[in-house]
Design an enzyme around this catalytic site. Structure first.
Site, PDB file in Angstrom:
ATOM      1  NE  ARG A  37      67.491  91.901 -24.484  1.00  0.00           N
ATOM      2  CZ  ARG A  37      67.111  91.327 -23.072  1.00  0.00           C
ATOM      3  NH1 ARG A  37      65.778  92.095 -22.964  1.00  0.00           N
ATOM      4  NH2 ARG A  37      67.214  90.117 -23.062  1.00  0.00           N
ATOM      5  NE  ARG A  64      81.219 114.812 -28.393  1.00  0.00           N
ATOM      6  CZ  ARG A  64      81.143 114.474 -29.337  1.00  0.00           C
ATOM      7  NH1 ARG A  64      79.247 115.124 -29.444  1.00  0.00           N
ATOM      8  NH2 ARG A  64      81.420 114.036 -30.334  1.00  0.00           N
ATOM      9  CB  ALA A  76      84.127 111.209 -35.159  1.00  0.00           C
ATOM     10  CG  LEU A  78      75.885 112.777 -36.175  1.00  0.00           C
ATOM     11  CD1 LEU A  78      74.835 113.387 -35.918  1.00  0.00           C
ATOM     12  CD2 LEU A  78      75.687 110.900 -36.016  1.00  0.00           C
ATOM     13  CD  GLU A  93      82.307 115.222 -39.123  1.00  0.00           C
ATOM     14  OE1 GLU A  93      83.152 116.220 -38.441  1.00  0.00           O
ATOM     15  OE2 GLU A  93      81.192 115.614 -39.512  1.00  0.00           O
ATOM     16  CD  GLU A  97      84.815 117.170 -35.081  1.00  0.00           C
ATOM     17  OE1 GLU A  97      85.228 116.360 -34.411  1.00  0.00           O
ATOM     18  OE2 GLU A  97      83.281 117.488 -34.566  1.00  0.00           O
ATOM     19  N   PRO A 115      76.533  97.824 -28.705  1.00  0.00           N
ATOM     20  CG  PRO A 115      77.405  96.235 -29.044  1.00  0.00           C
ATOM     21  CD  PRO A 115      78.397  97.257 -27.860  1.00  0.00           C
ATOM     22  N   GLY A 116      74.501  96.680 -26.847  1.00  0.00           N
ATOM     23  CA  GLY A 116      74.273  96.267 -26.197  1.00  0.00           C
ATOM     24  C   GLY A 116      72.200  96.965 -26.523  1.00  0.00           C
ATOM     25  CD  GLU A 120      76.751 106.164 -32.131  1.00  0.00           C
ATOM     26  OE1 GLU A 120      77.072 107.090 -32.574  1.00  0.00           O
ATOM     27  OE2 GLU A 120      77.377 105.137 -30.810  1.00  0.00           O
ATOM     28  CD  GLU A 145      81.703 120.172 -34.500  1.00  0.00           C
ATOM     29  OE1 GLU A 145      81.861 121.903 -35.144  1.00  0.00           O
ATOM     30  OE2 GLU A 145      81.478 119.790 -34.711  1.00  0.00           O
TER      31      GLU A 145
END
Length: 198
Positions: A37, A64, A76, A78, A93, A97, A115-116, A120, A145
């Site tokens: 994996r 993006r 949002a 990190l 943030e 933003e 989650p696959g 994160e 931004e």
């Protein structure tokens, strides 16, 4: 039914970057044997559903590169400031933003974004009692931004945007749906910002 205790037998680093690392794990499976994996180990993030007294939420639209276009999202970012508490990061943030401060924060929802393949996670807060950041104190936005678009949308219209496929960012979808549910329940389901992460 008792959950199978999956074990990581070995780990091979594949990539180390500023935002995430990639490793390949050999993991035991409940059906017997092991499988490979690949895992993206990410810094994780915080996000904000900012809602005003007229039941409007602030959305941002920014480019993006991974999807090759612009997405409607929540403010949002990190978790990349060492030692920064999560609600403080969310407030930062929101100011950077959306040019907004909030007088009240509550915990809205915790999400694993995909989650696959990645660990994160994002913690999304509800922000209320909003005020504008004074012009002279506003963050100078650069890179993706620089042309960020900020708009106010009625919360119910934001839900309609999700249904029409106009909002596809996972954190935005989850946060907006959770905010609508919390609103409909009179905010009774909100949790304190200090609640431990799952």
């Amino acid at each position: 039914m008792t959950a199978f205790a999956h074990e990581t037998v070995s780990r091979t680093p594949r990539y180390h970057g500023a935002i995430f690392d990639v490793v390949s794990d050999q993991v035991t499976m409940s059906g017997g044997g092991t499988v490979n994996r690949d895992v993206v180990q990410a810094k994780s993030a915080v996000g904000v559903v900012a809602i005003d007294d007229m039941d409007r939420v602030v959305l941002i639209r920014q480019y993006r590169h991974a999807v090759g276009g612009y997405l409607w999202e929540l403010p949002a970012g990190l978790r990349d400031v060492t030692g920064e508490n999560l609600v403080t990061g969310a407030a930062r943030e929101l100011a950077e933003e959306a040019d907004l401060n909030a007088g009240r924060y509550d915990l809205l929802i915790d999400l694993h974004t995909s989650p696959g393949f990645t660990d994160e996670k994002i913690r999304i807060f509800l922000a209320r009692d909003l005020s504008e950041v004074p012009a002279e104190q506003r963050h100078v936005r650069t890179d993706e931004e620089a042309d960020l678009e900020i708009t106010w949308v009625d919360l119910d219209e934001a839900l309609a945007m999700i249904s029409r496929g106009e909002i596809t960012n996972a954190a935005a979808v989850g946060g907006l749906l959770a905010a609508a549910r919390a609103r409909d329940e009179g905010w009774a389901t909100l949790r304190p910002v200090e609640t431990p992460e799952p």
